[in-house]
Scaffold this motif. Structure first.
Motif, mmCIF file in Angstrom:
data_model
loop_
_atom_site.group_PDB
_atom_site.id
_atom_site.type_symbol
_atom_site.label_atom_id
_atom_site.label_comp_id
_atom_site.label_asym_id
_atom_site.label_seq_id
_atom_site.Cartn_x
_atom_site.Cartn_y
_atom_site.Cartn_z
ATOM 1 N N SER A 6 1.120 -1.307 -0.426
ATOM 2 C CA SER A 6 0.045 0.258 0.024
ATOM 3 C C SER A 6 0.789 1.167 -0.063
ATOM 4 O O SER A 6 1.843 2.085 1.145
ATOM 5 C CB SER A 6 -1.029 -0.204 1.330
ATOM 6 N N TYR A 65 -5.913 -6.675 -0.018
ATOM 7 C CA TYR A 65 -6.758 -5.525 0.835
ATOM 8 C C TYR A 65 -7.223 -4.383 0.434
ATOM 9 O O TYR A 65 -6.721 -4.894 -0.825
ATOM 10 C CB TYR A 65 -5.042 -5.366 2.467
ATOM 11 N N SER A 68 -4.896 1.125 3.063
ATOM 12 C CA SER A 68 -4.360 1.192 5.075
ATOM 13 C C SER A 68 -4.354 3.276 5.056
ATOM 14 O O SER A 68 -4.090 2.732 6.076
ATOM 15 C CB SER A 68 -3.873 0.171 5.112
ATOM 16 N N ASN A 138 -5.931 1.288 10.404
ATOM 17 C CA ASN A 138 -6.295 -0.052 10.346
ATOM 18 C C ASN A 138 -6.811 -1.212 10.100
ATOM 19 O O ASN A 138 -7.904 -0.555 9.321
ATOM 20 C CB ASN A 138 -6.664 -0.817 11.350
ATOM 21 N N GLN A 139 -6.340 -2.088 8.625
ATOM 22 C CA GLN A 139 -7.383 -2.488 7.923
ATOM 23 C C GLN A 139 -8.386 -3.363 8.771
ATOM 24 O O GLN A 139 -8.803 -3.368 9.735
ATOM 25 C CB GLN A 139 -6.132 -2.735 7.383
ATOM 26 N N GLN A 148 0.099 -4.643 8.966
ATOM 27 C CA GLN A 148 0.066 -3.366 9.299
ATOM 28 C C GLN A 148 0.865 -2.074 9.501
ATOM 29 O O GLN A 148 1.856 -1.997 10.298
ATOM 30 C CB GLN A 148 -0.814 -3.244 10.875
#
Length: 263
Positions: A6, A65, A68, A138-139, A148
């Motif tokens: 990310s 995901y 983030s 936080n994902q 994280q």
């Protein structure tokens, strides 16, 4: 193997929109500061009027995901009265520096993450700095703790140029509203126009001579105003002429603020 990618691929972008017909202008500059860093943009707006400020950035995120990051706003004396974050996946084509090939059934998705804030700024916020902080978020709970993010990614700082119309300021020793001159003396005396604004106002002054009638008993008939001059542009401080005739004089000032205030 599990991994989380990310990263921001563009600098933070700033937008400002005045609500209810108000004005909000972002002035960008190419000049650098003394430490060779890029000069911060400046936001020009009206005091005590709502504006909608948006910070956004493009995030490259692996498809396992969601992005983030989020934004927080700091600076000034107030806070957001309304605020929300949006995460929008963008359609291809992506910038050439982004590798979109699949690895382990995972590919990179480009998102636009933005957060808007509705708030007001007062005259005491003038020259303050508004900051957008691109911070970790936080994902989902399925993301392992070790994946994280913990660092702050980036921030954007913008100076505030808060415009407001002429305001009467508290009387001080410099704002003397009554003066007595003795005929024949040359002691310099000034009156100060007790108004301030942003931008600095243009001041105008005029003088009215109050002459006294003789042989009258009523106080309302004992004086009348004559010889009223036109308002003429002058400075904030007005020097009282030393060659005035004997009598009473009224000095009047007014202040006009130009620009988006125009009042």
């Amino acid at each position: 193997m599990d991994y989380n990618i990310s990263t921001s691929v563009t600098p933070i972008q700033l937008e400002c929109v005045g609500l209810n017909g108000q004005v909000c202008i972002i002035n960008s500059t190419t000049q650098q500061q003394s430490d060779n860093s890029a000069a911060e943009p400046q936001i020009t707006l009206m005091a005590n009027q709502k504006v909608k400020i948006t910070c956004s950035v493009l995030i490259a995120q692996n498809s396992r995901y969601e992005p983030s990051v989020d934004f927080t706003f700091t600076g000034g004396e107030g806070s957001c009265v309304e605020s929300a974050t949006s995460v929008e996946p963008l359609s291809a084509p992506y910038p050439s520096q982004i590798n979109t090939s699949n690895v382990d059934n995972t590919h990179v998705v480009l998102y636009r993450v933005s957060r808007w804030c509705v708030r007001e700024f007062g005259r005491f916020d003038d020259n303050a700095a508004l900051q957008c902080h691109l911070v970790p978020k936080n994902q989902s709970l399925t993301v392992p703790v070790e994946l994280q993010p913990t660092q702050t990614y980036d921030k954007l700082s913008a100076g505030l140029d808060v415009h407001y119309g002429p305001l009467f300021v508290h009387q001080t020793s410099l704002h003397m509203f009554n003066q007595t001159l003795i005929a024949g003396t040359t002691r310099p005396i000034n009156f100060t126009c007790p108004f301030e604004s942003n931008p600095e106002p243009v001041f105008y002054w005029r003088v009215a001579h109050v002459a006294f009638k003789e042989n009258t008993t009523s106080k309302s008939e004992q004086r009348r105003r004559i010889s009223i001059t036109e308002f003429l542009q002058s400075g904030k401080d007005y020097s009282i002429p030393s060659n005035l005739d004997i009598g009473s004089f009224i000095f009047e000032c007014k202040a006009h603020t130009q620009g988006i205030v125009n009042n």
